[in-house]
Scaffold this motif. Structure first.
Motif, PDB file in Angstrom:
ATOM      1  N   GLU A 360      23.701  -7.935 -35.238  1.00 48.82           N
ATOM      2  CA  GLU A 360      23.274  -6.868 -34.329  1.00 48.82           C
ATOM      3  C   GLU A 360      22.560  -7.427 -33.099  1.00 48.82           C
ATOM      4  O   GLU A 360      22.423  -6.730 -32.093  1.00 48.82           O
ATOM      5  CB  GLU A 360      22.360  -5.873 -35.060  1.00 48.82           C
ATOM      6  CG  GLU A 360      21.046  -6.437 -35.563  1.00 48.82           C
ATOM      7  CD  GLU A 360      21.160  -7.012 -36.976  1.00 48.82           C
ATOM      8  OE1 GLU A 360      20.110  -7.260 -37.594  1.00 48.82           O
ATOM      9  OE2 GLU A 360      22.309  -7.196 -37.442  1.00 48.82           O
ATOM     10  N   ARG A 361      22.111  -8.697 -33.169  1.00 48.12           N
ATOM     11  CA  ARG A 361      21.446  -9.324 -32.019  1.00 48.12           C
ATOM     12  C   ARG A 361      22.415 -10.123 -31.160  1.00 48.12           C
ATOM     13  O   ARG A 361      22.347 -10.112 -29.943  1.00 48.12           O
ATOM     14  CB  ARG A 361      20.311 -10.238 -32.495  1.00 48.12           C
ATOM     15  CG  ARG A 361      19.079  -9.484 -32.936  1.00 48.12           C
ATOM     16  CD  ARG A 361      17.912 -10.433 -33.132  1.00 48.12           C
ATOM     17  NE  ARG A 361      16.661  -9.716 -33.355  1.00 48.12           N
ATOM     18  CZ  ARG A 361      15.505 -10.282 -33.599  1.00 48.12           C
ATOM     19  NH1 ARG A 361      15.427 -11.615 -33.647  1.00 48.12           N
ATOM     20  NH2 ARG A 361      14.422  -9.571 -33.788  1.00 48.12           N
ATOM     21  N   SER A 362      23.292 -10.855 -31.795  1.00 46.29           N
ATOM     22  CA  SER A 362      24.255 -11.663 -31.037  1.00 46.29           C
ATOM     23  C   SER A 362      25.403 -12.079 -31.940  1.00 46.29           C
ATOM     24  O   SER A 362      25.204 -12.356 -33.118  1.00 46.29           O
ATOM     25  CB  SER A 362      23.570 -12.908 -30.459  1.00 46.29           C
ATOM     26  OG  SER A 362      24.514 -13.755 -29.841  1.00 46.29           O
ATOM     27  N   ASN A 443       8.696 -10.073 -32.117  1.00 48.60           N
ATOM     28  CA  ASN A 443       8.618  -9.305 -30.865  1.00 48.60           C
ATOM     29  C   ASN A 443       7.156  -9.142 -30.444  1.00 48.60           C
ATOM     30  O   ASN A 443       6.274  -9.060 -31.266  1.00 48.60           O
ATOM     31  CB  ASN A 443       9.253  -7.926 -31.038  1.00 48.60           C
ATOM     32  CG  ASN A 443      10.760  -8.044 -31.234  1.00 48.60           C
ATOM     33  OD1 ASN A 443      11.397  -8.892 -30.627  1.00 48.60           O
ATOM     34  ND2 ASN A 443      11.325  -7.201 -32.089  1.00 48.60           N
TER      35      ASN A 443
END
Length: 443
Positions: A360-362, A443
């Motif tokens: 889902e990120r890369s 994050n």
């Protein structure tokens, strides 16, 4: 008093306006949010690497030796004007050239990524150089300024005879042609260093430049003087031409390129030993056939296979243009051999990112160029994180590292981790050539 009457309210309005729209022009807030302060104990965030700098290679040589034709062959498209007259190239032509890497598709397969991105070198096609270029003859000044910005020189030397293609010296002599260019580069450096020494400079820089000037006056290029990393760093801003490593590209015809290749390679080795200022330890060479490669690029796959088979070359040519270091045909082509030789001559290595990243990120596997021989420019895990994204560097937790060869022995990154093959490293870990790195961050 009249001036203050109008000036003071204007100043108040300028200060109040940003506040009115919700923006507080606080220097402390700005530096904290966008530019985290570097403390004496937090040295990992200091800019100690040239990872962000693009590698540039300059195509140089006399006019009409095939530089622009070779540029088009390497780019595999017609970008530069190639004509039978001197200085058909005025403004530099530039194109990114991918570095062939047969491992990347395999890493991509293990990572189950949908996209693979190769590291690139920027190739720069500059105007031809003539005698007197160091004094501004021809397009000398513009030519030399462009070359100073590059990291390596690809010196194209004409080694074929074609009565329809004029030669600025009226004869074909590879050693003489190479010496002309090398001498102009050396003389340009000598003038550059002399002018710099006339001005005030740091003691270390002055000592290094004095040493270089003595060598240049004796006809020795700066790269042959055995300078230390500290000495080279002290004069880095000079962009000395004779300090840059040289890759000699001997441009031959199709007969010598394919049929007489072994004999031609031996002849070229002889040329290298005769060229003045050629440093056999730092410099390298290769055979190219610019015209042939450009023409092959215009053929269809079927026509290319037919031609290659007619001259006895392995015709197992990929229909796509994915860079590859495998296959006899690909190994000979300049778009494969030049980037690899440039990578080796500069002491560069490749690392990989992408495996282990949540989909889902890369879903991209990518290679990154690093300096693997220069201790001053070693890349830390924190520096790599900063290259990927500033937020990743600021939220750095740790780096998971595994060798590419090791990873390819497993079905997936998760399987390699489960078998204890993945190491956990901190932000000061020095990234090594062939590492596959996954940055863990918050994050």
């Amino acid at each position: 008093a009249s001036f203050m009457k109008y000036w003071y309210p204007c100043c108040l309005a300028l200060v109040a306006a940003p506040v009115a729209i919700g923006f507080t022009p606080s220097c402390s807030n700005l530096s904290t949010r966008y530019f985290p302060p570097i403390t004496s104990s937090d040295t990992s965030r200091r800019p100690t690497t040239n990872l962000h700098v693009k590698i540039k290679a300059a195509l140089v040589g006399l006019p009409n030796v095939g530089k622009s034709t070779l540029f088009n062959a390497i780019a595999q498209k017609s970008l530069a004007q190639a004509e039978n007259f001197p200085f058909c190239t005025i403004e530099p032509n530039r194109t990114p050239v991918p570095i062939p890497d047969p491992i990347l598709p395999l890493i991509q397969s293990v990572a189950k990524s949908t996209k693979a991105i190769y590291s690139t070198i920027e190739l720069v096609d500059v105007a031809g150089l003539v005698k007197g270029a160091s004094r501004g003859e021809g397009l000398g000044n513009r030519f030399l300024a462009t070359v100073r910005e590059c990291d390596v020189i690809v010196h194209v030397v004409r080694s074929y005879d074609d009565p329809d293609m004029i030669h600025v010296e009226g004869r074909i002599d590879p050693v003489f042609d190479a010496d002309v260019v090398n001498l102009e580069l050396l003389l340009a450096d000598q003038t550059h260093v002399e002018r710099r020494l006339e001005r005030r400079c740091e003691s270390e820089e002055q000592a290094t430049l004095g040493k270089i000037l003595k060598g240049l006056r004796a006809g020795r290029p700066a790269r042959a003087l055995g300078l230390t990393e500290e000495e080279i760093f002290s004069i880095k801003s000079m962009g000395l031409l004779s300090l840059k490593p040289v890759l000699y590209a001997f441009n031959v015809d199709e007969v010598d390129f394919f049929l007489n290749r072994g004999e031609q390679l031996e002849q070229v080795k002889g040329f290298m030993s005769q060229i003045d200022q050629c440093d056999m330890e730092m410099d390298s060479f290769c055979l190219v056939s610019a015209k042939l490669e450009s023409e092959l690029g215009l053929l269809s796959d079927a026509e290319r296979v037919e031609y290659l088979e007619s001259v006895g070359i392995d015709a197992d040519v990929d229909a796509d243009t994915t860079p590859s270091a495998d296959g006899s045909y690909n190994q000979m082509m300049s778009y494969n051999q030049l980037p690899l030789k440039i990578k080796n001559i500069l002491g560069l290595g490749l690392i990989y990112t992408g495996p282990g990243v949540p989909p889902e990120r890369s879903r991209t596997t990518k290679t990154h160029l690093i300096q693997s021989t220069n201790t001053r420019n070693r890349v830390t895990a924190s520096c790599l994180a900063g290259k990927l994204h500033g937020d990743i560097e600021r939220g750095f937790i740790c780096a998971e590292v595994i060798g590419a060869q090791n990873l390819m022995q497993h079905k997936s990154y998760t399987a390699a981790r489960a078998k204890g093959q993945v190491k956990i490293e901190g932000r000061d870990y020095i990234v090594q050539d062939d590492d596959v790195v996954l940055i863990k961050w918050k994050n």
